[in-house]
Design a protein around this motif. Structure first.
Motif, mmCIF file in Angstrom:
data_model
loop_
_atom_site.group_PDB
_atom_site.id
_atom_site.type_symbol
_atom_site.label_atom_id
_atom_site.label_comp_id
_atom_site.label_asym_id
_atom_site.label_seq_id
_atom_site.Cartn_x
_atom_site.Cartn_y
_atom_site.Cartn_z
ATOM 1 N N UNK A 185 63.094 16.505 -81.146
ATOM 2 C CA UNK A 185 62.833 15.845 -79.868
ATOM 3 C C UNK A 185 61.585 16.428 -79.222
ATOM 4 N N UNK A 186 60.890 15.638 -78.403
ATOM 5 C CA UNK A 186 59.642 16.115 -77.804
ATOM 6 C C UNK A 186 59.860 17.299 -76.872
ATOM 7 N N UNK A 187 58.815 18.081 -76.715
ATOM 8 C CA UNK A 187 58.839 19.147 -75.717
ATOM 9 C C UNK A 187 57.411 19.484 -75.299
ATOM 10 N N UNK A 188 57.313 20.039 -74.115
ATOM 11 C CA UNK A 188 56.082 20.646 -73.625
ATOM 12 C C UNK A 188 56.268 22.151 -73.646
ATOM 13 N N UNK A 189 55.225 22.881 -73.977
ATOM 14 C CA UNK A 189 55.323 24.335 -73.949
ATOM 15 C C UNK A 189 54.030 24.944 -73.416
ATOM 16 N N UNK A 190 54.188 26.116 -72.840
ATOM 17 C CA UNK A 190 53.056 26.905 -72.374
ATOM 18 C C UNK A 190 53.218 28.316 -72.921
ATOM 19 N N UNK A 191 52.190 28.826 -73.577
ATOM 20 C CA UNK A 191 52.203 30.179 -74.116
ATOM 21 C C UNK A 191 50.955 30.907 -73.656
ATOM 22 N N UNK A 192 51.131 32.095 -73.112
ATOM 23 C CA UNK A 192 49.958 32.919 -72.830
ATOM 24 C C UNK A 192 50.271 34.355 -73.226
ATOM 25 N N UNK A 193 49.226 35.073 -73.567
ATOM 26 C CA UNK A 193 49.422 36.448 -74.003
ATOM 27 C C UNK A 193 48.180 37.277 -73.747
ATOM 28 N N UNK A 194 48.361 38.574 -73.732
ATOM 29 C CA UNK A 194 47.260 39.507 -73.548
ATOM 30 C C UNK A 194 47.524 40.732 -74.417
ATOM 31 N N UNK A 195 46.464 41.294 -74.965
ATOM 32 C CA UNK A 195 46.580 42.454 -75.847
ATOM 33 C C UNK A 195 45.393 43.377 -75.654
ATOM 34 N N UNK A 196 45.660 44.680 -75.753
ATOM 35 C CA UNK A 196 44.588 45.673 -75.773
ATOM 36 C C UNK A 196 44.877 46.670 -76.888
ATOM 37 N N UNK A 197 43.857 46.913 -77.700
ATOM 38 C CA UNK A 197 43.947 47.944 -78.735
ATOM 39 C C UNK A 197 42.798 48.918 -78.523
ATOM 40 N N UNK A 198 43.125 50.183 -78.379
ATOM 41 C CA UNK A 198 42.106 51.224 -78.282
ATOM 42 C C UNK A 198 42.257 52.149 -79.479
ATOM 43 N N UNK A 199 41.159 52.332 -80.183
ATOM 44 C CA UNK A 199 41.175 53.121 -81.420
ATOM 45 C C UNK A 199 40.043 54.133 -81.390
ATOM 46 N N UNK A 217 37.044 70.983 -96.011
ATOM 47 C CA UNK A 217 37.678 69.709 -96.326
ATOM 48 C C UNK A 217 37.130 68.611 -95.419
ATOM 49 N N UNK A 218 36.939 67.456 -96.007
ATOM 50 C CA UNK A 218 36.458 66.305 -95.254
ATOM 51 C C UNK A 218 37.641 65.499 -94.726
ATOM 52 N N UNK A 219 37.527 65.028 -93.476
ATOM 53 C CA UNK A 219 38.609 64.291 -92.827
ATOM 54 C C UNK A 219 38.091 62.973 -92.251
ATOM 55 N N UNK A 220 38.978 62.004 -92.188
ATOM 56 C CA UNK A 220 38.787 60.807 -91.380
ATOM 57 C C UNK A 220 40.099 60.563 -90.643
ATOM 58 N N UNK A 221 40.084 60.753 -89.342
ATOM 59 C CA UNK A 221 41.286 60.655 -88.516
ATOM 60 C C UNK A 221 41.179 59.441 -87.614
ATOM 61 N N UNK A 222 42.261 58.666 -87.573
ATOM 62 C CA UNK A 222 42.319 57.480 -86.718
ATOM 63 C C UNK A 222 43.519 57.583 -85.797
ATOM 64 N N UNK A 223 43.288 57.446 -84.517
ATOM 65 C CA UNK A 223 44.351 57.437 -83.511
ATOM 66 C C UNK A 223 44.202 56.186 -82.663
ATOM 67 N N UNK A 224 45.320 55.589 -82.263
ATOM 68 C CA UNK A 224 45.204 54.376 -81.471
ATOM 69 C C UNK A 224 46.455 54.030 -80.695
ATOM 70 N N UNK A 225 46.261 53.188 -79.699
ATOM 71 C CA UNK A 225 47.343 52.635 -78.885
ATOM 72 C C UNK A 225 47.177 51.120 -78.863
ATOM 73 N N UNK A 226 48.264 50.399 -79.088
ATOM 74 C CA UNK A 226 48.260 48.942 -79.148
ATOM 75 C C UNK A 226 49.354 48.429 -78.212
ATOM 76 N N UNK A 227 48.974 47.642 -77.223
ATOM 77 C CA UNK A 227 49.955 47.051 -76.322
ATOM 78 C C UNK A 227 49.685 45.574 -76.135
ATOM 79 N N UNK A 228 50.747 44.754 -76.189
ATOM 80 C CA UNK A 228 50.563 43.331 -75.970
ATOM 81 C C UNK A 228 51.787 42.724 -75.299
#
Length: 751
Positions: free
Chosen positions: A375-389, A399-410
């Motif tokens: 059956x028909x429907x109308x919908x609305x979707x919105x979203x927001x996201x931030x990723x800091x790395x 010793x050689x290193x590659x370190x990655x740290x991050x926060x992801x919120x949506x």
């Protein structure tokens, strides 16, 4: 109904990620004195100190034909693809252009092991619904490393390239990603001026125009504009016309400097017919059903009505910042906000016992009805996201290193209003061989107890990984991601009290790898990774899944073991890759295709496979992109005893793609580029019981192009030249057909 957060408040809250870089202190670290990529000879890694710069976000400049030499453009997956311990298949810009790709689905036909599903789940799903290595990936679509909120069909007019990252990727991308993820790299501004325009006409008919303009504003800034318009009807199908258009302006500042900021906006609209496909019926005396087009129904047949439309409007804004804080530390901060409005309706056929008997025995008219779903429907979707790395490359104690740290919120907010048809569609009787597509049905606001449904999802992830070089050739990778995933759901109707459900889960997804790079041209790796799929993940796209029982389900757990090898040959022009893997899925769930109800099946599913690939140039004027996938799938445990030992649904055992192009007379007045290839997938089962099957898929495509002068090129494309009956979108109980033989002609100009 409880008050929900506003877009403004969520955008403000998403700024929490920006403080990560300020809080990072790498004690005891010495700025890196090693090479920035494995492309440098390993023996030189610990000697001198070349200046270190990580790759910019997004794909810029000309990319090597050997896609193993490319990067993903994502800070949390830095370095060339050749050195990453995961199967990554890239559909480059040149292939997209030669094939005249217009949608994401068409682009992904170049990646074996990815299938498209017909919308299911109480009418709540359509658009790009993918299964990667047999596992649902409807929420695993990303653009420039950020979630692409909403459910819609993505047009390719802003695509620079398409990347398929196969295998569980929970540590990198978060919840979901059982079979893998798809990431689209967008077209962004670059230094220099150019203007490209292309017009296409073809069978169906199809009329399409695109333009891509880039203008350099200063020594370090530029703007870019992509526009698209299309009117089309699927070739070889009795379906109505559809239309779409879009515009995507973008700005970039600090190009070529230590701090680059890119701002992109997309407005995209379409109005197209929906197609649930043809039903799957089982011939009397047989144990396996097939689509009715295998029994004599014309593949042109469409069972929709004038009401069956998908109308979507999307607005999306993305801001990406890359800052090289020092010669060993780079910080990325990416933010996206999007809003989609949609009207959606489709028709699902029902064929009872009398209908089946009349269809196979030809004793009477096989009369179909419409189910209550769709059956028909109308919908609305919105979203927001931030990723800091933050990505740091440094040396400690040799010793050689590659370190990655991050926060992801949506955060994602979804609301849907349902409608009811004015007439009882179950009383409609149509002829399977000669459907009535002209009957229109009026509809009014639904009075059901769940006429309005809403869901709000909040997710937070903290991730960290470390790559440690034990020797210049041998390195180990360890990573982990902690996720908090919460979904709140409400449903109500006129005069009906609101029902509320909540699903709240926290879980950890790890990964570990060993990588050996004896030279810059060879990589060997062993890897382990895990991802989780939380209850409530699909409530915004499949609200029929929301139930008290489903809130109590444990997250699905997916584990992969993979061993792979990659090599670059012919002076780096050609890349070859091979990988073997095993994916195990525990606590699998199943979703009823009509009602959308999800339940825990208790199944344990196992897929063992092999991936082979070749990408690049055999000669400077001869390009090749070829891939093969073998998947041995099995349900190893199930509450339904009869399903144990059966193949996992929607998993082809064999699939392959080939695309090659050869240029004759390059740079001369008399010139011609010819090419083509195949797409193949073996037969697949549509359900866990293996009682429904779709035959193999095969498409032979080709093109020829001629440069009329330095600015103008004429190209002719042919699709499905053997006129094979192919099923491009499938689901339990039904299958939708692709195009028949079709041709297009394009005229492109570059200035």
């Amino acid at each position: 109904m409880a008050a929900r957060p506003t877009l403004r408040s969520i955008v403000s809250q998403s700024a929490f990620g920006a403080g990560l870089a300020a809080s990072m202190m790498l004690g005891g670290g010495v700025p890196a004195q090693a090479q920035t990529q494995t492309g440098t000879e390993p023996q030189a890694a610990a000697e001198t100190a070349p200046e270190l710069r990580l790759p910019q976000v997004g794909v810029v400049g000309e990319q090597p034909a050997n896609t193993l030499r490319n990067t993903t453009g994502l800070g949390r997956l830095s370095g060339p693809i050749q050195s990453l311990p995961q199967t990554i298949q890239v559909v480059p810009q040149e292939v997209l252009r030669q094939q005249n790709v217009t949608t994401l689905e068409q682009a992904l036909r170049n990646v074996p092991g990815i299938t498209s599903s017909v919308g299911e789940g109480n009418g709540g799903v359509n658009g790009d619904q993918l299964r990667i290595r047999g596992f649902n990936a409807q929420n695993d679509l990303y653009v420039d490393g950020l979630r692409d909120f909403g459910t819609f069909r993505r047009d390719a007019f802003t695509f620079e390239e398409v990347q398929a990252l196969l295998g569980p990727s929970g540590q990198t991308f978060g919840a979901g990603s059982a079979g893998g993820t798809v990431n689209v790299a967008s077209r962004t501004p670059r230094l220099g001026n150019f203007f490209n325009v292309e017009a296409t006409a073809g069978m169906g008919p199809l009329f399409r125009g695109t333009a891509d303009a880039n203008y350099q504003l200063s020594e370090t800034s530029a703007m870019r504009l992509n526009v698209m318009g299309q009117q089309s009807r699927t070739s070889g199908r009795d379906m109505p016309f559809g239309s779409r258009w879009g515009v995507a302006p973008s700005l970039a500042f600090g190009l070529g400097t230590d701090t680059t900021f890119t701002l992109e906006y997309l407005h995209y609209e379409y109005d197209e017919p929906t197609d649930t496909g043809v039903p799957v019926l089982t011939r009397p005396g047989s144990s396996v059903g097939q689509p009715i087009t295998e029994y004599g129904v014309s593949r042109n047949t469409w069972y929709g009505t004038p009401t069956d439309r998908d109308k979507s409007t999307l607005d999306r804004i993305t801001a990406r910042l890359q800052h090289n804080a020092t010669d060993w530390l780079t910080i990325y901060n990416d933010t996206r906000a999007s809003h989609q409005e949609r009207f959606f309706s489709y028709s699902i056929l029902g064929c009872n016992t009398t209908c089946v008997g009349n269809f196979f025995n030809r004793t009477g008219t096989p009369q179909y009805t419409y189910s209550g779903a769709g059956s028909p429907y109308d919908s609305t979707t919105w979203g927001v996201q931030n990723i800091t790395t933050a990505v740091a490359r440094y040396n400690t104690w040799g010793f050689r290193h590659e370190t990655t740290l991050g926060v992801d919120g949506w955060y994602e907010d979804f609301e849907r209003t349902g409608y009811s048809y004015g007439a009882d569609r179950s009383a409609f009787l149509g002829n399977l061989f000669d459907p009535d597509n002209g009957t229109s049905y009026g509809y009014t606001r639904s009075t059901a107890a769940n006429a309005t449904r809403a869901a709000q999802t909040t997710a937070v992830g903290v991730f960290a990984s470390e790559r440690l070089w034990l020797t210049p050739e041998l390195s180990v990778v360890g990573g982990v991601r902690w996720n908090r995933f919460q979904t709140d759901y409400q449903s109500y109707g006129p005069g009906v009290a609101q029902t509320e459900l909540n699903a709240d889960n926290s879980f950890v997804d790890p990964r570990a790898s060993i990588i050996w790079e004896p030279t810059r041209d060879y990589t060997f790796y062993l890897s382990y990774a895990q991802s989780s799929f939380a209850p409530g993940s699909n409530w915004s796209t499949q609200p029929g899944q929301a139930s008290t029982n489903n809130t109590l389900l444990e997250p699905e757990r997916n584990t992969i073991y993979e061993a792979g090898a990659r090599g670059s040959f012919l002076d780096g022009r050609l890349g070859l890759s091979a990988a073997v893997y095993q994916i195990t899925k525990n606590n699998a769930t199943e979703t009823d295709a009509l009602t959308g109800t999800t339940f825990s099946s208790g199944d344990r599913q196992r897929i063992q496979g092999v991936d082979l690939g070749a990408t690049g140039q055999l000669r400077p004027n001869w390009t090749l992109n070829a891939r093969y996938s073998f998947m041995d799938s099995e349900t190893t445990r199930s509450l339904t005893a009869a399903n144990v030992g059966k193949e996992v649904q929607l998993v082809p055992e064999h699939s392959a793609t080939l695309w090659t192009a050869y240029e004759i007379g390059g740079g001369e007045r008399r010139n011609l580029t010819i090419g083509g290839g195949i797409t193949y997938a073996s037969s697949i089962f549509l359900n866990a019981a293996n009682s429904q099957e779709v035959p193999e898929t095969f498409s032979l495509d080709a093109f020829a192009s001629h440069r009329l002068n330095d600015q103008v090129t004429l190209r002719v494309n042919g699709y499905n030249l053997t006129d094979q009956r192919n099923y491009t979108n499938v689901s339990s109980g039904r299958a939708a057909l692709g195009t028949g033989r079709a041709f297009t002609m394009s005229l492109a100009a570059s200035f």
